[in-house]
Design a protein around this motif. Sequence first.
Motif, PDB file in Angstrom:
ATOM      1  N   ILE A 155       0.989  -1.199  -0.063  1.00 40.22           N
ATOM      2  CA  ILE A 155       0.025  -0.084  -0.032  1.00 40.22           C
ATOM      3  C   ILE A 155       1.028   1.323   0.148  1.00 40.22           C
ATOM      4  O   ILE A 155       0.579   2.283  -0.890  1.00 40.22           O
ATOM      5  CB  ILE A 155      -0.982   0.055   1.259  1.00 40.22           C
ATOM      6  CG1 ILE A 155      -1.920  -1.113   1.282  1.00 40.22           C
ATOM      7  CG2 ILE A 155      -1.908   1.173   1.100  1.00 40.22           C
ATOM      8  CD1 ILE A 155      -2.487  -1.518   2.534  1.00 40.22           C
ATOM      9  N   HIS A 156       1.975   1.221   0.679  1.00 45.11           N
ATOM     10  CA  HIS A 156       2.968   2.346   0.765  1.00 45.11           C
ATOM     11  C   HIS A 156       3.550   2.573  -0.524  1.00 45.11           C
ATOM     12  O   HIS A 156       3.554   3.687  -1.091  1.00 45.11           O
ATOM     13  CB  HIS A 156       3.988   1.957   1.768  1.00 45.11           C
ATOM     14  CG  HIS A 156       4.619   3.405   2.482  1.00 45.11           C
ATOM     15  ND1 HIS A 156       3.937   4.374   2.729  1.00 45.11           N
ATOM     16  CD2 HIS A 156       6.033   3.516   2.462  1.00 45.11           C
ATOM     17  CE1 HIS A 156       5.062   5.509   3.039  1.00 45.11           C
ATOM     18  NE2 HIS A 156       6.024   4.941   2.922  1.00 45.11           N
ATOM     19  N   GLY A 179       0.012   8.971  -4.279  1.00 46.40           N
ATOM     20  CA  GLY A 179      -0.047   9.992  -3.149  1.00 46.40           C
ATOM     21  C   GLY A 179      -0.561   9.424  -1.833  1.00 46.40           C
ATOM     22  O   GLY A 179      -1.195   8.318  -1.811  1.00 46.40           O
ATOM     23  N   LEU A 180      -0.353  10.156  -0.849  1.00 45.77           N
ATOM     24  CA  LEU A 180      -0.685   9.622   0.463  1.00 45.77           C
ATOM     25  C   LEU A 180      -2.057   9.576   0.469  1.00 45.77           C
ATOM     26  O   LEU A 180      -2.786  10.302   0.274  1.00 45.77           O
ATOM     27  CB  LEU A 180      -0.101  10.556   1.477  1.00 45.77           C
ATOM     28  CG  LEU A 180      -0.334  10.159   3.120  1.00 45.77           C
ATOM     29  CD1 LEU A 180       0.873   9.232   3.142  1.00 45.77           C
ATOM     30  CD2 LEU A 180      -0.158  11.483   3.939  1.00 45.77           C
ATOM     31  N   LEU A 220       1.425   1.138   8.336  1.00 45.21           N
ATOM     32  CA  LEU A 220       1.494   1.991   7.164  1.00 45.21           C
ATOM     33  C   LEU A 220       1.900   3.398   7.934  1.00 45.21           C
ATOM     34  O   LEU A 220       2.688   3.955   7.162  1.00 45.21           O
ATOM     35  CB  LEU A 220       0.069   2.027   6.520  1.00 45.21           C
ATOM     36  CG  LEU A 220       0.104   2.702   5.179  1.00 45.21           C
ATOM     37  CD1 LEU A 220       0.761   2.157   4.167  1.00 45.21           C
ATOM     38  CD2 LEU A 220      -1.549   2.718   4.826  1.00 45.21           C
ATOM     39  N   ASN A 221       1.186   3.612   8.873  1.00 45.55           N
ATOM     40  CA  ASN A 221       1.740   4.887   9.538  1.00 45.55           C
ATOM     41  C   ASN A 221       3.264   5.226   9.938  1.00 45.55           C
ATOM     42  O   ASN A 221       3.775   5.857   9.687  1.00 45.55           O
ATOM     43  CB  ASN A 221       0.778   5.283  10.645  1.00 45.55           C
ATOM     44  CG  ASN A 221      -0.692   5.621  10.366  1.00 45.55           C
ATOM     45  OD1 ASN A 221      -0.537   6.271   9.144  1.00 45.55           O
ATOM     46  ND2 ASN A 221      -1.550   5.452  11.362  1.00 45.55           N
ATOM     47  N   ARG A 222       3.728   4.023  10.275  1.00 44.75           N
ATOM     48  CA  ARG A 222       4.947   3.711  10.642  1.00 44.75           C
ATOM     49  C   ARG A 222       5.896   3.998   9.424  1.00 44.75           C
ATOM     50  O   ARG A 222       6.913   4.634   9.504  1.00 44.75           O
ATOM     51  CB  ARG A 222       5.539   2.659  11.287  1.00 44.75           C
ATOM     52  CG  ARG A 222       5.241   2.327  12.572  1.00 44.75           C
ATOM     53  CD  ARG A 222       5.217   0.675  12.968  1.00 44.75           C
ATOM     54  NE  ARG A 222       5.121   0.679  14.343  1.00 44.75           N
ATOM     55  CZ  ARG A 222       6.046   1.301  15.358  1.00 44.75           C
ATOM     56  NH1 ARG A 222       7.064   1.627  15.048  1.00 44.75           N
ATOM     57  NH2 ARG A 222       5.618   1.125  16.766  1.00 44.75           N
ATOM     58  N   MET A 223       5.497   3.480   8.410  1.00 48.34           N
ATOM     59  CA  MET A 223       6.362   3.474   7.305  1.00 48.34           C
ATOM     60  C   MET A 223       6.454   5.031   6.672  1.00 48.34           C
ATOM     61  O   MET A 223       7.266   5.440   6.090  1.00 48.34           O
ATOM     62  CB  MET A 223       5.759   2.664   6.080  1.00 48.34           C
ATOM     63  CG  MET A 223       6.000   1.041   6.268  1.00 48.34           C
ATOM     64  SD  MET A 223       5.241  -0.004   5.157  1.00 48.34           S
ATOM     65  CE  MET A 223       5.973  -1.434   5.554  1.00 48.34           C
ATOM     66  N   PRO A 256       8.699   9.068   4.263  1.00 44.70           N
ATOM     67  CA  PRO A 256       7.568   9.788   3.954  1.00 44.70           C
ATOM     68  C   PRO A 256       7.420   9.836   2.489  1.00 44.70           C
ATOM     69  O   PRO A 256       8.252   9.858   1.794  1.00 44.70           O
ATOM     70  CB  PRO A 256       7.699  11.179   4.686  1.00 44.70           C
ATOM     71  CG  PRO A 256       9.118  11.147   5.323  1.00 44.70           C
ATOM     72  CD  PRO A 256       9.715  10.090   4.850  1.00 44.70           C
ATOM     73  N   VAL A 257       6.077   9.810   2.072  1.00 46.69           N
ATOM     74  CA  VAL A 257       5.816   9.845   0.760  1.00 46.69           C
ATOM     75  C   VAL A 257       5.863  11.236   0.595  1.00 46.69           C
ATOM     76  O   VAL A 257       5.338  11.906   1.187  1.00 46.69           O
ATOM     77  CB  VAL A 257       4.321   9.452   0.381  1.00 46.69           C
ATOM     78  CG1 VAL A 257       3.836   9.996  -0.966  1.00 46.69           C
ATOM     79  CG2 VAL A 257       4.108   8.077   0.532  1.00 46.69           C
TER      80      VAL A 257
END
Lengths: 594, 845
Positions: free
Chosen positions: A178-179, A186-187, A205-208, A213-214
């Motif tokens: 997903i990341h 885009g995020l 996903l939030n950790r990634m 960061p995107v």
Amino acid sequence: MAQIPNLDNAPINLTSLREQSQKELLSILKNIRGKKCMVVDQKLSGSLSLIIQTSLLKEHMVELRHLSAEPIETDSTKVVYLVRSQLSLMKFICSHIHNDISKGLQREYYVYFVPRRSVACEKIFEEEKVHQLMTIGEYSLYMIPLDEDVISFELDLAYKECQVDGDTSSLWYIAKAIHKLEFSFGLIPNVRAKGKASVRVADILNRMQAEEPVNSSDIVVPEINTLIILDREVDMVTPMCSQLTYEGLLDEFLRVNHGSMELDASIMGVQQEGKKMRVPLNSSDKLFKEIRDLNFEVVVQVLRQKATSMKQDYTEMTTTTQSVSELKDFVKKLNSLPEMTRHINLAQHLSTFTSKPSFLGRLDMEHTIVEAQSYDICFEYIEEMIHKQEPLVNILRLLILFSVTNSGLPKKHFDYLRRELLHSYGFEHMATLNNLEKAGLFKRQETKGNWLTIKRALQLVVEDTDTANPNDIAYVFSGYAPLSIRLVQSAIRSGWRPIEEILKLLPGPHSESKRSGFATSPSYDSLNGAPADKLSDGRRSLVLVVFIGGVTFAEISALRFLSAQEGMAYDLIVATTKIVSGHTLTETFVENMG
Amino acid sequence: MANVSVAAEWQLLYNRYYRKPELYPMRWKHIDLSRNKVACAPFGGPIAVIRDDSKIVQLYAESALRKLRIFNSAGVQISETVWKHPGGRLIGMAWTDDQTLACLVQDGTIFRYNIHAELVEPSISMGKECFEQNVVDSVFWANGVVCLTESQRIFCVADFKNPKPHELAEPGLEDSAPLCMAVIEPQYVMSGNVEVLLGVTEGGLVVVEEDSVQRVETVGGEVLGPLQKLAVSGDGKWLAAFTHDGQLLVMPTDFSEIKFACNCESALPPEQLAWCGMDSVVLYWDDMLLMVGPIGEPVRYLYDEPVILIPECDGVRILSNSSMEFLQRVPDSTVSIFKIGSTSPAALLYDALDHFDRRSAKADENLRLIRSSLPEAVETCIDAAGHEFDVSRQRTLLRAASYGQAFCSHFQRDRIQEMCKTLRVLNAVRSSEVGIPLSIKQYKLLTPSVLIARLINAHQHLLALRISEYLGLNQEVVIMHWSCSKITASLAIPDATLLEILLDKLRLCKGISYAAVAAHADKNGRRKLAAMLVEHEPRSSKQVPLLLSIGEEDTALAKATESGDTDLVYLVLFHIWQKRPALEFFGTIQAKPLARDLFITYSRCYKHEFLKDFFLSTGQLNEVAFLLWKESWELSKNPMASKGSPLHGPRIKLIEKSQGLFSETKEHNFESKAAEEHAKLLRIQHELEVSTKQAIFVDSSISDTIRTCIVLGNHRAAMKVRTEFKVSEKRWYWLKVFALATIRDWDALEKFSKEKRPPIGFRPFVEACIDADEKGEALKYIPKLADPRERAESYARIGMAKEAADAASQAKDGELLGRLKLTLSQNTSASSLFDTLRSSFQGVS
């Protein structure tokens, strides 16, 4: 007949995604000069066929083999293994190398892990002392587009590994995939998750995003507006019911694999004894796109109509004189003839299964179980199936359905059925039963079930479903609306809040979060009822629905039906660990000790 | 006027003006260049000074120990150290591109120092031959060196980052030492290898390459005499050579022609020969500097103190005991503004500003005159400002530009802004404390990021940070370097305090690698600080390995688990596994579900016995039991264990062992019973195989065993199995009916149906017959079915529509009737329709 689907109409640029994967594979092959033998993990070869033509592989001097215990027979001195990072596969590779050494063969070994290297697998190489002999790399194939609106992470065993083994590796892979999508599109600002695994994926996903960061400056507006993640565990009822859409039925009876089926040529009207042929099934086939999501009853009618109108045209053509333009029109129609024939053949073949009394009886029973009103009838039906020694997976499927809707069976019945199963199918299935119990799919009843409440609150059973002109997703199971899709429906419409009470009755926690990295558009709050559904440039906004543990074709059909509804301003795209049917899903739990 | 004074300082060489502004008065004291060996880095870099041990010098009030001292370009000392290396005389000393000072001594050892006069390990050796033969001369370039030994052999290190000395081709000079030596840097040579030029006594040049030697005796038809001094231009295209008869020759480095020659009125070779940018050559004798251009009278400057020439890309810096000057060609823009009597638009604009400042109306007049060419005038002023070292003049020029800009509509407004930015940076680094006198051209060539790297290298972190912030560059490099330096320098600061100090700065930069800083702290022996720092690292993939390396396994395991990345968990798992004794390891992972589950997954696949130990030590007897039970199947898979062999004994024993373990706990009553039955079944099957002499029983299920017995006609055995395992009546009936149907023993079936009233009715009989496609047999039992609906359906299945309809109507079930109709119609008409459709199209396709 291209097996690789055309993705030009996809709501996001899936073609580029696929091209990236293709490029990566080719660059791996290019970097290994000269002739080489590529040994592919069986499970991967289906994925590869959706990414690259075999001819292209041949151009790169590749001969293909499947990975098995058998030693590799090849003239090439370079052997390239392409494997998933599954521990069990490493033994094969080690034994191949040991075998070569004992024969005095000198070869170069390359091991490429999909989707990434794994410490545990490499540890086995170390222990077997073959680590020094190989070059290890990775092929970061985290997902493949199966069709315009379907992505698969190809994690067949994700559900079983999480539920039974406690091995949550797949969750990281899903989050990574997903990341990766976020890097291209885009995020995703809205994330809604239900189920233990889903909430964990949202968390990873939030950790990634925090770690890597995107870059929000590259993409002004995120192409995907909302991410909905669902655990299969939340709804094990739906996959255990027999799918009644065209595509779903094809999968139930003939097994669709990576967007195609392998069939006896005779079914397709080709008179060659014993020959198999591959039939592609994707949106590139216009007729299939039109009928795949319909209830099979309707498909028969549609095909009949089309055939009749064609027949009419044909008779007119032969009896009366036609102008050139009329001829042209006719020829155009003729172009769709191969597709017509193909689906008429398939539909006819399917109806030999659907008209069987056993199938109808089974449908009846599924319905009775879902209704959850007549426990004893269901119990006796299953008992009798065991006594008749019907195929084990068929029984397990119903058992799971029965157990899930009743929150397990009373101890007496539980032990009785288990004993009858072991007696009828052998004690080696102790492991299977153990797996099912660990996963909570066939277990002892501890608390009273709440299926009736859920069923009523979410209106899962819909009376008088008109399969020809459906007004509800219940048409895909002729009267049962899939629970999973009801949840998605609600999540899209208004988030979790209105159904919070019901969510609490279903397994696992739920979460809902907003993510930003975008200072640009605060108005992207669109999903909360606001009418700002369309993006500024007129495109419809996009919802990505991720199923952890697999999704059935019928559910995808239901989602497509939803997104085609009037007043529904979203395009939906489905991502799943694997396309499953009740059969394939149950099979992952079957473990033969012997 | 002010303009006049500016131009008055210029010298004219043919038609070009040169100027020589003083950059700094040197802040050092008691440094006499003539007593010392000096190495100056280009791009305004540092100056290394050490007493020359090849000269006899008088010691004043100083120690006899030689000191290596490093100054910045303004003569401010940065560092010093005592030189006490073995290896003989210092032959050559130079700064490399990354501002490392390389010092080559006689025995071929190169000692390297950083700008803080700290020795960089390891020292480089030029090889055994150099060690034996003594080095007599050397030439350094950006990142390499060549040296000449006493026996006239040449050795080369092409890149200090990868110091592998190798010998070049032998120049073949016999005994006479070359007069002078120069190199063309590898980057300007086609082959990519360095080219060494030697001036020899016989006259001409010897060009030495990796594997070839070439003699150049004539250039452009003229015979070259012995050359005394050589200098290659900064771009490697030109060679300046001083001949034995006092001539300066300039030729391209392909030696195709002599571009120009100039008589210098001195047969004595100059002490130094250097290129001033690309336009002229500077020669230095004892008290005189001579600048020679292609045309025109050379320019002379007199010095009463020793000087050192430092070539730069756009001029030459002149270092003397008391000052640092920069000799450069006056840039065209400056000339056009300040040349005496200049009437160029830029000059008029500059003048207009002067009038404007004095409120003179002439300002407007000037502007009118140049209206059409105002943009160029503005551009010229901006450009000239860039070339100025004097801040007030920069300001005046920029003000002139800004004044002019106000009157032009089409001008890129950010040009002035950009120049201001650049000048601010340049002025900041030119301050004598920093002492980097970069010209704008050098700055552009060097690039801001390299400048910043040099600043942090010199520990000018604050300035570097400000500049990178100001220019919008990534500050990560600066902060990272600062943090590491801070750790190295702060041995006395307690961990917690230092952590706060570091965090304070690290927070400035998002995405900075805390792990890298932590690794540095660990390397400096501050493990606790490292542990505290790594806590802040957001990237688990970097954090976890570091935690392991500093021995924080438990934290590492927690972090890895949190990250959700099972690969990291495995990494920690294997690490602990290897490090700790088994029991302690078991204890650790038992409390960590993810680690435990992964361990089990791995061990199931690869470390079976070890897994058993784990389950035993953690009291999970049922799991051990499962493992044993599984093993019993492994035994059966063993090809040695052919059916009925004595191996069944061990198999059964294993199962019984597992049964015993299951029975230890109450919850596994069911499993215990199952194992018990399994063992029993195997025994019975074994007996059956012996008695029937057919190996078809072992590993089939109880039901299958019964069916096999019936099929074989051994009803007694079937009955025995049935009672042994308490098979229910229901199951028994299904099994027997199906078994009899399999062998199509319809009589026995009928007999069986009449034995007694079947406990589950006659449905099994009907189904078995229909499945076997025996309508006649089925009809025997259908009427006996109790439920009319079942009857109806059974009739329907054998195609007896009328009877089906009758039964259905008897059941008074409309829905059933409808369904039956549907099934019947689907079977026949639907398919026939498809058939007709298909056949009609066969003609077309």
